[in-house]
Design a protein around this motif. Structure first.
Motif, short mmCIF file in Angstrom:
data_model
loop_
_atom_site.label_atom_id
_atom_site.label_comp_id
_atom_site.label_asym_id
_atom_site.label_seq_id
_atom_site.Cartn_x
_atom_site.Cartn_y
_atom_site.Cartn_z
N MET A 305 -28.72 -23.39 34.16
CA MET A 305 -29.66 -22.28 34.26
C MET A 305 -29.12 -21.01 33.60
SD MET A 305 -30.78 -22.91 38.15
CE MET A 305 -32.16 -21.78 38.29
N GLY A 306 -27.86 -21.03 33.21
CA GLY A 306 -27.34 -19.94 32.40
C GLY A 306 -27.01 -18.67 33.15
N ILE A 307 -26.83 -17.60 32.34
CA ILE A 307 -26.28 -16.38 32.91
C ILE A 307 -27.23 -15.69 33.89
CG2 ILE A 307 -24.63 -15.88 31.06
CD1 ILE A 307 -26.66 -13.83 30.01
N ALA A 308 -28.55 -15.88 33.71
CA ALA A 308 -29.48 -15.21 34.61
C ALA A 308 -29.25 -15.71 36.04
CB ALA A 308 -30.92 -15.47 34.19
N LYS A 373 -22.03 -5.96 32.90
CA LYS A 373 -21.65 -6.32 31.53
C LYS A 373 -22.72 -7.16 30.82
CE LYS A 373 -16.67 -6.21 32.16
NZ LYS A 373 -15.66 -6.99 32.86
N ILE A 374 -23.48 -7.93 31.62
CA ILE A 374 -24.45 -8.85 30.98
C ILE A 374 -25.89 -8.39 31.18
CG2 ILE A 374 -22.94 -10.88 31.14
CD1 ILE A 374 -24.74 -11.69 33.59
N GLU A 375 -26.08 -7.29 31.88
CA GLU A 375 -27.45 -6.89 32.26
C GLU A 375 -28.39 -6.75 31.06
OE1 GLU A 375 -28.65 -7.69 35.15
OE2 GLU A 375 -27.43 -6.29 36.31
N ARG A 376 -27.86 -6.33 29.91
CA ARG A 376 -28.76 -6.14 28.76
C ARG A 376 -29.29 -7.47 28.21
NH1 ARG A 376 -23.66 -5.54 26.82
NH2 ARG A 376 -23.12 -6.30 24.75
N PHE A 377 -28.67 -8.60 28.61
CA PHE A 377 -29.14 -9.91 28.14
C PHE A 377 -30.05 -10.59 29.16
CE2 PHE A 377 -24.71 -9.39 26.56
CZ PHE A 377 -25.03 -9.13 25.23
N VAL A 378 -30.21 -9.97 30.32
CA VAL A 378 -30.92 -10.63 31.42
C VAL A 378 -32.18 -9.86 31.77
CG1 VAL A 378 -30.74 -11.30 33.86
CG2 VAL A 378 -28.74 -11.43 32.41
#
Ligand SMILES: Cc1cc2nc3c(=O)[nH]c(=O)nc-3n(C[C@H](O)[C@H](O)[C@H](O)COP(=O)(O)OP(=O)(O)OC[C@H]3O[C@@H](n4cnc5c(N)ncnc54)[C@H](O)[C@@H]3O)c2cc1C
Length: 382
Positions: A305-308, A373-378
């Motif tokens: 399901m990945g980073i989300a 750190k990952i919020e902009r991709f989610v």
């Protein structure tokens, strides 16, 4: 006769009725927790996520409901159950059908053995993916020596899952998980500082050396196990335990409002509406847990399901620990001095102290930083 999931959740709901403990004093927390664990073993509720001949494995959702019911009686017992269940689920889902794991599982289920967690390590902080201890090999005998900042309930455990590095032929290290039995552990207990809360649990630092064979190393790498099972399940079970603590705090307020409402009607109105706002928060907490359970159930491999999804698992922990704090402090405000008292039917002493562990068991700051750190991709969707 086969035991259904309803039966076992119901059994956990009535757990308190089967425990012979006439009264509770602040010093009784450990004895009370031990009595609950003994009853859970008697009721055969300690391995419910594994199939047994007369009792098919329970779902994550029903196991979370059992954790909730236990935590309403005792946060410490709820914590032990939550942590043990994530270890047990790891054994069930990742042990595979090798002779070693099949035999281990059979014995553990039969004897209702508690399994502890040895993942955190001194020197790397709360970063569970940063082991510095490495497996040493002398012929077929393997050992690992680790310094752990805290291990819970080793006085009750028969086994412990330990993360460690293993050198590969290509010179690189991979992080693995080991199923070690307590009989093969050499323990050097450190000084127990004593925690503010969760006083029913033996919590202390340990240095230890575990001896094991090659077969005791899980086939899946530790990062895969952590992402697929251990981390999402521990956050669901911890959140369920915190929901149980929130439920205890709210129950005291509900009883207080019912039995001794304030004489002034405007004060009674404020109390009722503030209480309702706290119940809203508990509702939100439970909705988050149900959502996380559905996500866990809907994917065979959570990693897919990945980073989300990884981000959502962290959000569950941070949000539920924050909501628990807000609910407990709100309940304290409504109960006033009766809640602040050390003893008595409305005392929040134990619940408040237990609740404070929620934000430090894997630092919320660590999880928030990782998500930031990952919020902009989610992007969250409905
Ligand atoms: C009741 C209880 C029971 C436990 N039982 C076990 C067990 O059975 N087995 C086990 O292996 N472990 C156990 N632990 C340990 C736990 O899993 C964590 O490893 C431990 O709580 C983390 O320690 P720490 O607060 O030093 O956090 P660390 O993550 O080491 O962080 C150190 C400090 O830095 C801060 N910090 C960390 N990251 C950031 C960041 N990115 N930004 C800003 N600040 C940051 C933290 O808030 C903290 O103040 C238990 C802990 C508790 C409280």
């Amino acid at each position: 006769m086969t035991m259904g999931s309803r039966d076992r959740v119901e059994l956990s709901r009535t757990l308190g009725e089967r425990i012979a403990f006439a009264r509770r004093e602040p010093d009784d927390e450990k004895a009370f927790t031990d009595a609950i664990l003994a009853q859970l073993r008697e009721d055969r509720l300690l391995w419910v996520v594994a199939d047994e001949a007369d009792a098919p494995a329970l779902s994550i959702g029903d196991t979370a409901r059992i954790t909730f019911n236990i935590a309403r009686l005792s946060g410490s017992a709820g914590l032990i159950y939550a942590m043990h269940m994530s270890q047990v689920l790891t054994l069930v889902r990742h042990g595979g059908d090798s002779p070693f794991f099949s035999e281990l599982l059979r014995r553990m289920v039969r004897d209702q053995v508690l399994v502890a967690s040895g993942t955190s390590e001194k020197g790397v902080g709360g970063d569970i993916f940063g082991s510095i201890c490495t497996i040493e090999e002398t012929g077929s005998a393997l050992t690992v020596t680790k310094e752990s900042p805290n291990i819970s309930y080793l006085d009750h455990a028969g086994a412990i899952l330990v993360s460690a590095m293993r050198g590969q032929d290509n010179g690189k290290n991979t992080q693995v998980l080991i199923a070690a039995e307590m009989k093969d552990m050499d323990l050097q207990p450190g000084h127990a500082a004593g925690f503010i809360g969760m006083r029913g649990v033996l919590n202390r630092p340990y240095g230890f050396t575990a001896k094991f064979g090659e077969a005791a190393i899980f086939a899946d790498a530790y990062p895969v196990i952590a992402r697929d099972t251990m981390t999402p399940s521990i956050h669901i079970f911890w959140a369920a335990l915190w929901s149980g603590l929130a439920s205890s705090a709210l129950e005291k307020v509900r009883t207080c409002i019912g039995k001794s409402p304030p004489a002034e009607s405007d004060v009674a109105d404020v109390m009722q509406s503030e209480f309702s706002r706290l119940v809203d928060k508990h509702y939100a907490m439970n909705a988050l847990i149900r959502d996380a359970v559905a996500a866990f159930d809907n994917k065979e491999s959570v990693g897919a399901m990945g980073i989300a999804h990884t981000a959502d698992v962290k959000r569950l922990k941070v949000l539920c620990s924050d909501l628990l704090t807000e609910i407990c402090l709100g309940a304290l405000g409504l109960l006033g001095i009766r809640g602040y008292a050390e003893t008595g039917g409305y005392s929040l002493s134990e619940v408040l102290r237990d609740a404070l562990s929620a934000r430090v068991m894997i630092s919320n700051y660590r999880l928030l930083t990782s998500n930031a750190k990952i919020e902009r991709f989610v992007e969250e969707h409905l």
